[in-house]
Scaffold this active site. Sequence first.
Site, PDB file in Angstrom:
ATOM      1  N   SER A 137      11.300 -21.380 -34.955  1.00 42.81           N
ATOM      2  CA  SER A 137      10.278 -20.488 -34.094  1.00 42.81           C
ATOM      3  C   SER A 137       9.649 -19.619 -34.885  1.00 42.81           C
ATOM      4  O   SER A 137       9.168 -18.227 -34.298  1.00 42.81           O
ATOM      5  CB  SER A 137      11.137 -19.979 -33.096  1.00 42.81           C
ATOM      6  OG  SER A 137      11.691 -20.778 -31.869  1.00 42.81           O
ATOM      7  N   GLY A 177      11.488 -25.891 -39.137  1.00 45.70           N
ATOM      8  CA  GLY A 177      12.131 -25.753 -38.279  1.00 45.70           C
ATOM      9  C   GLY A 177      11.654 -26.261 -36.760  1.00 45.70           C
ATOM     10  O   GLY A 177      10.286 -26.055 -36.688  1.00 45.70           O
ATOM     11  N   HIS A 178      12.284 -26.400 -35.748  1.00 47.95           N
ATOM     12  CA  HIS A 178      11.789 -26.475 -34.425  1.00 47.95           C
ATOM     13  C   HIS A 178      10.940 -25.372 -33.873  1.00 47.95           C
ATOM     14  O   HIS A 178      11.525 -24.101 -34.059  1.00 47.95           O
ATOM     15  CB  HIS A 178      12.790 -27.264 -33.608  1.00 47.95           C
ATOM     16  CG  HIS A 178      13.806 -26.377 -33.281  1.00 47.95           C
ATOM     17  ND1 HIS A 178      14.759 -26.451 -32.272  1.00 47.95           N
ATOM     18  CD2 HIS A 178      14.339 -24.897 -33.774  1.00 47.95           C
ATOM     19  CE1 HIS A 178      15.862 -25.366 -32.339  1.00 47.95           C
ATOM     20  NE2 HIS A 178      15.284 -24.452 -33.159  1.00 47.95           N
ATOM     21  N   ASN A 179       9.817 -25.737 -33.065  1.00 43.99           N
ATOM     22  CA  ASN A 179       8.978 -24.886 -32.406  1.00 43.99           C
ATOM     23  C   ASN A 179       8.287 -23.687 -33.486  1.00 43.99           C
ATOM     24  O   ASN A 179       7.822 -22.635 -32.809  1.00 43.99           O
ATOM     25  CB  ASN A 179      10.001 -23.843 -31.691  1.00 43.99           C
ATOM     26  CG  ASN A 179      10.351 -24.736 -30.451  1.00 43.99           C
ATOM     27  OD1 ASN A 179      11.652 -25.076 -30.398  1.00 43.99           O
ATOM     28  ND2 ASN A 179       9.371 -25.231 -29.536  1.00 43.99           N
ATOM     29  N   GLN A 221      16.299 -31.673 -27.659  1.00 45.48           N
ATOM     30  CA  GLN A 221      14.890 -31.566 -28.130  1.00 45.48           C
ATOM     31  C   GLN A 221      13.666 -32.059 -27.331  1.00 45.48           C
ATOM     32  O   GLN A 221      13.643 -33.391 -27.679  1.00 45.48           O
ATOM     33  CB  GLN A 221      14.843 -31.771 -29.744  1.00 45.48           C
ATOM     34  CG  GLN A 221      15.724 -30.929 -30.496  1.00 45.48           C
ATOM     35  CD  GLN A 221      16.127 -29.256 -30.180  1.00 45.48           C
ATOM     36  OE1 GLN A 221      15.076 -28.725 -30.877  1.00 45.48           O
ATOM     37  NE2 GLN A 221      16.975 -28.842 -29.611  1.00 45.48           N
TER      38      GLN A 221
END
Length: 322
Positions: free
Chosen positions: A243, A223-225, A182
């Site tokens: 995302s 969560g990521h992004n 990441q």
Amino acid sequence: MALTLGEIVAALGGELHGDPGVRIEAPAPLESAGPQQIGFLSNPRYRPQLAASRAGCVIVAPDLREPALARGACIVADDPYLYFARLTQLWKRTHARPDGPAIHPSAVIDPSAVLGQGVRIGPHCVVERGARLGDGTVLKARVHVAEDCTIGARCILHPGVVIGADGFGFAPGPDGFVKIEQLGTVRIGDDVEIGANTCIDRGALADTVVEDGVKIDNLVQVGHNCRIGRHTVISGCTGIAGSATIGAHCMIGGAAMILGHLTIADRVHISAGSFVARSISRPGLYTGIFPIDDNASWEKNAATLKQLHSLRERLKALEKKL
């Protein structure tokens, strides 16, 4: 440490009806407030509590001025709930205990981290290398800010918050899952408040972004992004997959589930416990898990669903006749 009604109105405005010298010892719920306390009424549903309240003063909207006066002192404000919120801030300022050290001795702060003016860091916090905290930001106990993450000015992070842990990224391979490093960070804007034990993951390539004025409750997973638009409010136990993009001025109810790689427009309200499995392009109130829909359609479908058993019996009876 009591405040008089006159001091409250001098600080916050509003239209006082009553003796400005009356001393108020604490804000309190309308139904339990006593003669030395102040309450508020913002929801007309609770109007019957007004006449019965023993509060020394009640904050009300203009259309409730007369019934409020019939029971005693009142402060008339355009938005009683907002006025009460500002009253709690005034109360905290005037009754605050003396501050301890700005940075607790048990905090671990990398020498390369950048701290703005007036930053306060509580016990057992960790601020990793390259992290940046804006002016006036407060980290309560056990907050972890991972490397290179940025937090804006005047933010509050409650105990146990983790900013910038690795996002959940793995590629399937012949011998198991291979970790995707990441490489992004987390960027948090100004005036953001994040509740206890909430986690906001760093991006895989681009950054995870939380814009100005966002308020996030306890036990939320981002969560990521993901990108969360300005002044959006997210209630506890919500999970947002990677995302996802959430617009500005949205309200997400508790325990909502939002899938990744979708977009939610500005000014969308998601009811508690709802499952968002597709993008939402128009403002409005959305509810449900079978699947999510605009609220009016969902209520009609829910009402029909409750009639399915009787409809089935009627259909069977008609089939027998045929």
